[in-house]
Design an enzyme around this catalytic site. Structure first.
Site, PDB file in Angstrom:
ATOM      1  N   ARG A  64      77.690  83.487   6.676  1.00 16.20           N
ATOM      2  CA  ARG A  64      78.721  82.764   7.269  1.00 16.20           C
ATOM      3  C   ARG A  64      79.745  83.534   6.190  1.00 16.20           C
ATOM      4  NH1 ARG A  64      75.238  79.410   8.139  1.00 16.20           N
ATOM      5  NH2 ARG A  64      74.994  77.712   9.370  1.00 16.20           N
ATOM      6  N   HIS A  88      76.616  85.230  11.879  1.00 13.90           N
ATOM      7  CA  HIS A  88      75.678  86.418  11.754  1.00 13.90           C
ATOM      8  C   HIS A  88      76.417  86.944  12.967  1.00 13.90           C
ATOM      9  CE1 HIS A  88      72.584  83.818   9.835  1.00 13.90           C
ATOM     10  NE2 HIS A  88      72.469  83.232  11.242  1.00 13.90           N
ATOM     11  N   HIS A 161      66.053  87.699  11.414  1.00 15.19           N
ATOM     12  CA  HIS A 161      66.100  86.099  11.641  1.00 15.19           C
ATOM     13  C   HIS A 161      64.064  86.031  12.081  1.00 15.19           C
ATOM     14  CE1 HIS A 161      68.594  82.670  12.356  1.00 15.19           C
ATOM     15  NE2 HIS A 161      68.930  82.572  11.587  1.00 15.19           N
ATOM     16  N   SER A 162      63.779  86.442  11.506  1.00 10.83           N
ATOM     17  CA  SER A 162      62.612  85.518  12.051  1.00 10.83           C
ATOM     18  C   SER A 162      61.836  84.369  12.060  1.00 10.83           C
ATOM     19  CB  SER A 162      61.436  86.653  11.755  1.00 10.83           C
ATOM     20  OG  SER A 162      61.924  87.800  12.618  1.00 10.83           O
ATOM     21  N   TYR A 163      61.889  83.446  12.348  1.00 11.05           N
ATOM     22  CA  TYR A 163      61.339  81.717  12.290  1.00 11.05           C
ATOM     23  C   TYR A 163      59.804  82.729  12.333  1.00 11.05           C
ATOM     24  CZ  TYR A 163      65.505  80.484  14.016  1.00 11.05           C
ATOM     25  OH  TYR A 163      67.248  79.788  13.968  1.00 11.05           O
ATOM     26  N   ASP A 219      69.277  74.903   4.356  1.00 13.57           N
ATOM     27  CA  ASP A 219      69.805  76.029   5.380  1.00 13.57           C
ATOM     28  C   ASP A 219      70.767  76.371   3.905  1.00 13.57           C
ATOM     29  OD1 ASP A 219      70.837  77.619   6.448  1.00 13.57           O
ATOM     30  OD2 ASP A 219      71.864  76.396   8.125  1.00 13.57           O
ATOM     31  N   GLU A 266      65.991  84.859   5.330  1.00 15.28           N
ATOM     32  CA  GLU A 266      66.904  85.842   5.549  1.00 15.28           C
ATOM     33  C   GLU A 266      67.571  87.093   4.284  1.00 15.28           C
ATOM     34  OE1 GLU A 266      69.637  84.099   8.091  1.00 15.28           O
ATOM     35  OE2 GLU A 266      68.521  82.018   8.488  1.00 15.28           O
TER      36      GLU A 266
END
Length: 300
Positions: A64, A88, A161-163, A219, A266
């Site tokens: 951000r 992003h 940004h892999s989960y 987060d 991240e």
């Protein structure tokens, strides 16, 4: 949409040219069963509508930025914002761009190299930025390398940004997590950093020792201490798989969404660094090279 797959005897990786997206990371669990380590779609076309940034390259600026603007050399650059938050890279960031597939190598350490040219003032950012993303398999590790050059001063902060999902269960409460991070960036309710660093000791953010995630949802930008080579590790006893993360970056945003039963690492510079003079600089000058490398190692 182009889909490329490389593999060695430990990992199989599938990458899309759209968003330089990691679609699949296949490794074997403790019983030898192939398991996809990332949340994603089976059909590449489904990534065209991807509000969660699944597997994508994030840029020009991961995380951000406040105020919908930043200043370089006394010049203000307006950027897209929603409720005073630029997220992003903006509404049409790198996650929505088609990258050029420069090389797919199936040799001893196979790799896929992609590139993208972000033109001057794309999403409001100054300078034409030439970006490359290289995914390399080396034994049981995926090495993600972001590089960039610019033709004039700009700011840049890239990440993947892999989960990550270490087993086939629907939640992550049973995951064991450990972080080499004694501090987090304090944030407002909109997740913009206040500029202060907060100690994690005796808070829900304290993962200095290995412990269950349980119902903690994050987060959160964690500051990496660099005391150890491994900045983060997460383990599932169900699959027997451990993911270890190493990076040259200053921070890692840990994101545990409510809906996907997964965890993001991240690796990046501090969010909002362009507007926070006490944060590590995110400025890239003409003639310099941005180099960001993270290693994701899977053990079972």
């Amino acid at each position: 949409m182009i889909q490329n797959t490389i593999k060695n005897n430990k990992i199989e990786l599938t990458v899309l040219d759209f968003g330089a997206i990691i679609q699949k990371i296949i490794v074997k669990d403790k019983n030898g069963n192939p398991t996809n380590m990332v949340v994603g779609f089976e059909q590449p076309k489904d990534y065209l509508d991807n509000p969660m940034f699944l597997g994508a390259c994030i840029g020009r600026y991961a995380g951000r930025i406040s105020k919908g603007e930043f200043t370089l050399d006394k010049k203000i650059y307006p950027i897209q914002e929603e409720k005073d938050v630029h997220l992003h890279g903006g509404s049409a960031g790198f996650n929505k761009k088609y990258f050029k597939v420069d090389e797919v190598n199936h040799g001893g350490n196979p790799f896929i190299k992609l590139s993208y040219i972000s033109e001057h003032l794309e999403e409001g950012y100054p300078g034409t930025l030439k970006v490359s993303v290289t995914y390399t398999l080396e034994d049981n590790a995926l090495i993600v390398t972001h590089e960039a050059t610019t033709d004039q001063k700009t700011v840049v902060n890239l990440t993947n940004h892999s989960y990550f999902k270490l087993d086939n269960t629907a939640e992550i409460n049973h995951y064991d997590l450990q972080l080499d991070c004694t501090k987090i960036l304090d944030t407002y309710d909109n997740l913009i950093p206040t500029g202060k660093l907060t100690e994690v000791a005796h808070t829900k953010y304290d993962f200095l020792e290995n412990k269950k995630i349980n119902t903690t949802r994050l987060d959160t930008p964690f500051v990496i201490d660099k005391r150890k080579e491994i900045c983060a590790s997460v383990h599932s006893a169900i699959s027997g798989i451990t993911l270890e993360v190493t990076t040259n970056q200053a921070a890692v945003v840990i994101y545990t969404p409510e809906t996907t039963g997964s965890i993001c690492f991240e690796t990046q510079n501090y969010p909002d660094a362009p507007n926070q003079p006490n944060f590590p600089s995110s400025v890239l000058n003409k003639g310099e090279k941005y180099f960001n490398q993270s290693i994701f190692r899977f053990k079972a």
